[in-house]
Write a protein that holds these residues in place. Structure first.
Motif, short mmCIF file in Angstrom:
data_model
loop_
_atom_site.label_atom_id
_atom_site.label_comp_id
_atom_site.label_asym_id
_atom_site.label_seq_id
_atom_site.Cartn_x
_atom_site.Cartn_y
_atom_site.Cartn_z
N ALA A 174 0.83 -1.21 0.00
CA ALA A 174 0.00 0.00 0.00
C ALA A 174 0.86 1.26 0.00
O ALA A 174 0.54 2.23 -0.68
N ASP A 175 1.96 1.27 0.75
CA ASP A 175 2.86 2.43 0.80
C ASP A 175 4.26 1.92 1.10
O ASP A 175 4.74 2.01 2.23
N PRO A 176 4.92 1.36 0.08
CA PRO A 176 6.22 0.71 0.32
C PRO A 176 7.27 1.66 0.88
O PRO A 176 8.09 1.26 1.70
N LYS B 147 10.81 2.62 5.39
CA LYS B 147 11.43 3.58 6.30
C LYS B 147 11.18 3.19 7.76
O LYS B 147 12.10 3.17 8.59
N GLN B 148 9.91 2.87 8.09
CA GLN B 148 9.56 2.55 9.46
C GLN B 148 10.17 1.21 9.89
O GLN B 148 10.74 1.10 10.99
N LEU B 149 10.07 0.20 9.01
CA LEU B 149 10.60 -1.11 9.36
C LEU B 149 12.12 -1.10 9.49
O LEU B 149 12.70 -1.85 10.28
N ALA C 196 11.40 -7.25 -6.50
CA ALA C 196 12.27 -6.10 -6.22
C ALA C 196 11.91 -5.49 -4.86
O ALA C 196 12.78 -5.13 -4.07
N GLN C 197 10.61 -5.37 -4.59
CA GLN C 197 10.19 -4.84 -3.29
C GLN C 197 10.60 -5.78 -2.17
O GLN C 197 11.05 -5.34 -1.10
N LEU C 198 10.45 -7.07 -2.38
CA LEU C 198 10.80 -8.04 -1.35
C LEU C 198 12.29 -7.94 -1.01
O LEU C 198 12.69 -8.04 0.14
N LYS C 199 13.12 -7.72 -2.03
CA LYS C 199 14.57 -7.61 -1.80
C LYS C 199 14.90 -6.38 -0.96
O LYS C 199 15.83 -6.39 -0.16
N GLN C 200 14.11 -5.29 -1.13
CA GLN C 200 14.39 -4.04 -0.41
C GLN C 200 13.86 -4.05 1.01
O GLN C 200 14.30 -3.25 1.84
N LEU C 201 12.92 -4.94 1.32
CA LEU C 201 12.30 -4.91 2.64
C LEU C 201 13.27 -5.41 3.70
O LEU C 201 13.91 -6.47 3.53
N PRO C 202 13.37 -4.71 4.83
CA PRO C 202 14.28 -5.12 5.90
C PRO C 202 13.63 -6.18 6.79
O PRO C 202 13.35 -5.94 7.97
N VAL C 203 13.34 -7.38 6.23
CA VAL C 203 12.64 -8.42 6.98
C VAL C 203 13.54 -9.64 7.14
O VAL C 203 14.52 -9.82 6.41
#
Length: 784
Positions: free
Chosen positions: A661-663, A668-670, A693-700
């Motif tokens: 919804a708002d990557p 930033k928050q995660l 690409a989004q999954l790679k950028q997520l800090p999870v």
């Protein structure tokens, strides 16, 4: 000479001539007096009728304003959006919402009062120096409201003095949690020159409003006249203050109410000479006509002497007939030119009276914009339908996107759209009555309609409405939403309209073209409203409880983690699942409070388990709404530190859709949380629309494969392919994987063979409370 003169006078011809001269004069005088007296009575009757009609017009106009204000205040008070903003306390948003409601009826005053008596919104729509109406905050904004807040609050006098103006105002309570009053909202129309001018046009009498006060001089508040003669004002003051009539004036006054010892009166007056001026001109004209007729009448005296009194008597009879209120007959008193002209004047006069009365009656039962029937006509027509126990049906029709048309193209175009929809509805067959109920709502009333015929009517309606409509080279796509209610005893019109409105709102909510009322719709709507009002209290009063579902570490063959799942233990409804109240929390701005409660309770439970020798990491779900709160991440870090919670024992789970919804905001928050060592997990992976690409950028650190891919894993090859690919992808990115929704041992073994780290599902355990989980760990340490 004298003897010759007397001889000429003694001639029979002269004597007959003289006799008929006297006879004609006497007859003319007698007929004139009789006609004059009867017309005086007719004029007096007309004055009385005009005054009575004026009183009815004033009462109708004044009461209609009160009714309209009251009905609209009740409608606005039921608006969920207005209540939500009111409860949230966002004063700026509330003022905008209050002003939007005010603009719907072009109210001059809007007031909202909180339960503690504070005026939280007061908007006044007044002319500025440039002569343009502008909305401004009222002087009582943020002050204590002048009336006591009790059960009689909404029954206060409908007059409200503010600054130098007086308003008609009506209030309605804003309720929460059933019948709990949380505030009030009211709307008002100013009593000004425009109202006085309208009443003056409708009644034909000079109209205005007067303020009186004991021990102080009276003053004229507003008047329909630009200037008022001193003698006229003196006569009005004497009549209002001491009820002393004046024979030179037609006077009427009505006490409207009291405001701070000032009494408001409405008055209407007109000099009798002005009202009777047409009669006086008519009599002068008739007298002149008589004088002109004398030479000819002398020649025809013998012929007309017998017929003179007959038309006079007939005129008297018809004048009396008209005086009784019979305006539909044509006045006819003979074939002579003079009598025909007099009869024509009487006919014109009675037609003018009839036209005015017809206009007033039409306005009472019809909508001024479309000339369709209004609610009064709907009530009048349907009154007998319910008594005859017929298949009465009401269709409530709402024009879609009319607000967008008004905002984008202007209200002139919006009015044309409203009229065009009215024309298309009127052109339909099989409808007993078409009414315009409000700005963008119509009612179709059917005297005898069954469910099968309703389907055909609705299909015809949609076809008629959706035909191309071109207005000034603008192609508009007209669409409507329909809510229908059928009559079942002992319902009445009010009940039927409410049910149709409920069906209409259900259709809007679920994006349907039409909906027939069903009691289950009403119950769900009422239940949801009650839950909205009760959720905040539930969070504050610890009506919530946490259930925990174990997660099995497949490498260690041991339960090392649990997921905290919130439940609502309602004192009346019992256990309410999260699917019911979490969407409410997200839509009403209560998600932050809910998530914070869950986190505090989960950390407390971690410490209670640790005292029992149980070491379990806890996963907590967070919402996209939490990530929109800039203070949320810092609060999480602070509560972890304050409660001495090992940061490695806590995992935050967020859904894939919330990230998509708002990557940018989510990343930033995660990232802040991940920087401090907090473990993050993507929940329900595979159900959203995130890219690689989004999954790679997520800090999870972790992916949770959604249960929809796991439950049919052993019988669906496509699911196995997707899960196997997801495991490989996650491991390539350095992420651990949790599979949820495991319901059999074969699925568990298949996942373990392919390197899945964690398993969760009903095969291991359903979500259970903390005490039950402690016992479960003792008796069943593993299900692998």
């Amino acid at each position: 000479m004298k003897s010759g003169f007397f001889r000429q006078m003694n001639r029979l011809q002269i004597r007959i001539f003289a006799f008929f001269m006297l006879l004609l004069f006497a007859v003319q005088m007698i007929s004139f007096v009789i006609t004059y007296n009867n017309n005086q009575r007719l004029a007096a009757q007309q004055l009385t009728n005009q005054l009575e009609v004026a009183q009815l017009v004033f009462k109708s106009e004044y009461d209609n304003r009160n009714y309209y204000l009251s009905a609209f205040a009740e409608t606005a008070a039921k608006d969920f959006g207005l209540k939500d903003i009111f409860i949230d306390g966002d004063s700026r948003s509330f003022l905008v919402a209050l002003n939007n409601h005010r603009k719907r009826i072009n109210a001059d005053l809007a007031i909202a009062v909180a339960a503690d008596g504070k005026v939280i919104g007061q908007l006044i729509n007044q002319y500025n120096k440039a002569g343009v109406k502008k909305v401004r905050l009222g002087p009582e904004q943020n002050q204590t409201f002048r009336y006591a807040l009790d059960s009689a609050f909404q029954q206060i006098d409908s007059l409200y003095a503010l600054d130098s103006s007086v308003y008609q105002i009506k209030f309605a309570p804003l309720t929460s949690g059933g019948n709990t009053v949380i505030g009030w909202v009211g709307f008002g129309f100013v009593i000004d020159e425009a109202l006085a001018g309208t009443l003056q046009q409708l009644t034909g009498l000079n109209t205005g409003f007067l303020l009186t006060e004991k021990g102080a001089p009276s003053r004229f508040l507003v008047s329909g006249q630009s200037t008022m003669a001193a003698k006229d004002s003196a006569a009005v003051l004497r009549f209002v203050e001491s009820d002393l009539d004046n024979t030179d004036y037609l006077l009427w006054q009505q006490y409207l109410g009291t405001m701070a010892e000032q009494h408001l009166h409405a008055y209407m007056y007109q000099p009798r000479s002005d009202l009777l001026q047409s009669f006086q001109k008519q009599w002068l004209w008739q007298l002149g006509l008589i004088l002109l007729m004398l030479p000819l009448s002398m020649l025809l005296a013998f012929m007309i002497s017998g017929s003179v009194t007959k038309p006079i008597k007939k005129l008297v009879e018809q004048a009396r007939y008209i005086a009784k209120g019979n305006y539909h007959s044509k006045v006819s008193v003979g074939s002579s030119v003079e009598m025909m002209q007099l009869a024509e004047e009487f006919t014109v006069m009675q037609q003018a009276i009839l036209s005015r009365e017809s206009k007033i009656a039409f306005q009472a039962y019809h909508d001024p914009l479309t000339n369709l029937a209004n609610r009064n006509e709907l009530e009048r027509v349907t009154a007998g339908w319910f008594e005859s126990q017929q298949n009465v049906a009401i269709c409530l029709i709402n024009i879609r996107r009319i607000t967008e048309v008004n905002v984008t193209l202007g209200h002139v175009v919006g009015d044309e759209v409203i009229k065009e929809v009215g024309r298309r509805l009127t052109a339909m067959t099989g409808i007993d009555l078409v009414c315009r109920l409000s700005a963008d709502e119509y009612v179709l009333a059917f005297k005898n309609l069954d469910a099968k015929s309703l389907k055909e009517v609705l299909q015809q309606l949609q076809r008629n409405i959706e035909r191309e409509y071109l207005y000034q080279d603008i192609n508009l796509h007209l669409q409507v939403t329909v809510g229908t209610a059928f009559y079942y005893p002992p319902a009445d019109l009010v009940t039927l309209l409410r049910q149709a409105d409920t069906a209409l709102h259900h259709a809007k909510k679920h994006k349907l073209d039409d909906q027939v009322y069903d009691a289950r719709i009403d119950i769900n709507t009422l239940e949801r409203l009650q839950l909205i009002n009760e959720l905040k209290s539930a969070i504050q009063h610890d009506e919530l409880v946490l259930f925990y579902q174990p997660k099995l570490d497949l490498a260690l063959d041991k339960v090392t983690h649990v997921e905290a799942l919130v439940r609502w233990l309602h004192p009346v409804r019992g256990l309410i699942p999260p699917d019911t109240f979490i969407p409410i929390a997200e839509k009403t701005g209560q998600m932050n409070a809910l998530t914070r409660w869950v986190m505090v309770e989960a950390i407390a439970q971690y410490h209670r388990w640790k005292l029992q020798g149980i070491e379990l990491a806890i996963a907590i779900n967070i919402s996209a709404e939490n990530l929109k709160d800039e203070s949320f991440c810092q609060w999480v870090l602070d509560i972890i530190a304050d409660q001495n919670m090992p940061i490695e024992a806590l995992t935050l789970e967020i859904t894939e859709d919330a990230v998509v919804a708002d990557p940018a905001t989510a990343i930033k928050q995660l990232s802040v949380l991940r920087q401090y060592g907090l473990k993050l997990s993507i929940d329900d992976y595979g159900t959203g629309y995130s890219s690689l690409a989004q999954l790679k950028q997520l800090p999870v650190d972790e992916l949770k494969i959604d249960r929809s891919f796991i439950q049919q894993l052993m019988i669906n090859g496509d699911d196995r392919t997707i899960v196997n690919s997801t495991l490989q992808l996650a491991h390539s990115l350095g992420l651990t994987v949790v599979a949820e929704g495991i319901e059999d041992k074969a699925t568990l073994s298949w996942l373990k063979q392919r390197g899945c780290e964690m398993a969760q599902g009903y095969y291991l355990s359903r979500p259970i409370d903390a005490d039950a989980l402690s016992q479960w760990l003792t008796e069943f340490p593993t299900h692998a």
